[in-house]
Design an enzyme around this catalytic site. Sequence first.
Site, PDB file in Angstrom:
ATOM      1  CG  ASP A  77      -0.394  -0.059   2.524  1.00 22.99           C
ATOM      2  OD1 ASP A  77       0.853  -0.233   2.680  1.00 22.99           O
ATOM      3  OD2 ASP A  77      -1.155   0.316   3.581  1.00 22.99           O
ATOM      4  CE1 TYR A  79       7.463   3.711   0.926  1.00 22.76           C
ATOM      5  CE2 TYR A  79       7.164   5.399  -1.171  1.00 22.76           C
ATOM      6  CZ  TYR A  79       7.833   4.288  -0.375  1.00 22.76           C
ATOM      7  OH  TYR A  79       8.880   3.574  -1.069  1.00 22.76           O
ATOM      8  CG  HIS A 199       9.228  -6.488   0.941  1.00 22.93           C
ATOM      9  ND1 HIS A 199       9.882  -5.286   1.487  1.00 22.93           N
ATOM     10  CD2 HIS A 199       7.952  -6.091   0.387  1.00 22.93           C
ATOM     11  CE1 HIS A 199       8.801  -4.271   1.090  1.00 22.93           C
ATOM     12  NE2 HIS A 199       7.873  -4.506   0.435  1.00 22.93           N
TER      13      HIS A 199
END
Length: 236
Positions: A77, A79, A199
């Site tokens: 999503d 910042y 990630h």
Amino acid sequence: MTFSLLKLVEKINTNWKEQLLNILNDVAKNQKQNSLIEKLVEDMGNNKPVYPPLNMIFNSMTKFNFEETQIVIIGQDPYHTESKAMGLSFSVPDGETLPPSLKNIFKELDTDIEDFNIPTNGDLTKWSSQGVLLLNSALTVVEGRPNSHQKEWIFLTDEIISHISNELENVVFMLWGNFAKDKKKLINTEKHLVLEATHPSPLSAHRGGWFGCKHFSKANTYLDSKNKQKINWLLE
């Protein structure tokens, strides 16, 4: 407070507009669309800052036409701090401090792509203008509340990923972290290249699986093999 998702989509200056309108006008998804609108109206009506600015929600789809999609990089999503979200996953406006995940993306590029110099500017618009879809799974977020709009947006962004998979060929999907990897089920791996890695956030990147993944050169090798234009990853 009034809010029209369709009006925002209609302002998109590429043929992504038609693709999104078809998805949003699907009768089976009307209730989910309404839930999203109600949530956004509720949060904005309670004076909760929502990022990115509404006119940048679909920024990732304003740089190229749908059929020009080369690569999809999926973020979670936007910042959730003021002035950083710009509607492109992982990207921040020129002048903003580089977030930790973006720093690690640049570190990997520095070892993977010849002549890449780590920039001080985190604006990834140059990638987007070449057909790199920098897509967050949620297109808005409430200030200081990560994932606050995730469940409201996921119906649309999952449809976008599926639509790309179904309608196009030879697209590279970069799935970083478990959240993004879960999107693999939406992708036809016989038609497209799926690259998976840890990630790039500091919490996971240094545990192994991010540094040395070479996703950027692998993507270009694949695109070249399909007679498609390689991405110029250089930002400076």
